[in-house]
Design an enzyme around this catalytic site. Sequence first.
Site, mmCIF file in Angstrom:
data_model
loop_
_atom_site.group_PDB
_atom_site.id
_atom_site.type_symbol
_atom_site.label_atom_id
_atom_site.label_comp_id
_atom_site.label_asym_id
_atom_site.label_seq_id
_atom_site.Cartn_x
_atom_site.Cartn_y
_atom_site.Cartn_z
ATOM 1 C CB SER A 23 -0.925 -0.056 1.218
ATOM 2 O OG SER A 23 -1.736 -0.990 1.149
ATOM 3 C CB SER B 176 -1.922 -1.940 -3.654
ATOM 4 O OG SER B 176 -1.054 -1.081 -3.159
ATOM 5 C CG ASP C 203 -2.331 2.034 -4.305
ATOM 6 O OD1 ASP C 203 -1.127 1.746 -3.515
ATOM 7 O OD2 ASP C 203 -2.822 1.272 -5.373
#
Length: 409
Positions: free
Chosen positions: A283, A321, A323
């Site tokens: 991340s 992830s 983001d």
Amino acid sequence: MTNRTVRAALAVLALAGGFTGMAGAQTAPERARDLGVPFHGETGPLNAITDVAGVEVGHTTLISGEGATKVGQGPVRTGVTAVIPRGRQSTTPVFAGWSTLNGAGEMTGTVWLEERGLLDGPILITNTHSVGIARDTAVGWMVDKGWNARWFVPLVAETFDGVLNDINGFHVKPEHVRQALDSARSGPVTEGAVGGGTGMICNMFKGGIGTSSRIVKQGGKSYTVGVLVQCNYGDRKSLRIGGAPVGKELADSYLPCKVGGDGKGVRACAPAAAPVGRARDGSIIIVVATDAPLLPHQLKRISKRAGLGLGRLGSVASAGSGDIFVAFSTANPQVPAVQSGQAQVEMYSNEELTPLFEATVDATEEAVVNAMVAARDMTGADGFKVFGLPHDVLKRSMKRWNAAGGATP
């Protein structure tokens, strides 16, 4: 005078708890530009988010123990980073907007931020399992500071440090959160394995906190865009730096491993097991600050551009992830606090936002590389070792790539 010399001179005046103390130019830590990495745009004097006047940053770094994980005891490789938009002495909100490229993560307070367009209080970044304690402590800190609101929904974001850190041991305590908040200062910002970034891994190198800034000149005025990242994302083979395929060049070198034998480096490491095998599923949290007079809808657009900076580095925002990006403006200092009646707002033209978009992309790209350049080798929980991005290798790669015309400063 070079940017590096300026940084070193200013750092002499910096306080502990958020800054790197340095005795002179010769001891200034290397950053990406010092290694020949080419970037676009003009930076502020510190090349940091604190080039935006009023913004303060603080860290609490927790490192202790080694060997096998004993939940609740360690090894500990974690911390907290605080970004305070108008500084500790101000209780005035800022206009803000947020966005996400892939949502496998958390940033508290975004629903209220989206609804109202205002950010009250600090932004905290920590590990995934410490979001709650950081959020509750931030509320108490704001109450103590006399924040003018009946209730608080602070922004607290996370990335996962459970490979290097005893994340289920809940080592971040209220006093650590308060330390990060109370130590926040303007000036040089410490990068690498510090604060919330202490136990993070980026592109299978050691990751953490990084920052950068850009100056935008528009309509006879000069504005600053500053970015701070906590990077914990990315696949090795896709990594590009300064346009060079650094990840492919190092695809089979400096890989995370488990320390064994005599403990003297790469040869003593066995290939890492499952916890670091899912390299793509990390991340990144990105905080964008500016002094340009932007409204919430414009700041949301600014925040989205941070994802393009990641794309330059090879990120594809993988399925696992998180983001998540937030952008705020320190302009219009009186307007956000107006409780009734009308207020006049200064607003940047929607048709002229492109230079600010570009500055955000450029500063995000550089902030991530700065984080990896600043981070050093770290061995954490259960003997897992992650290597810092090797400076000598990066220098050689930049020389070859630039000489071949692949990238230009």
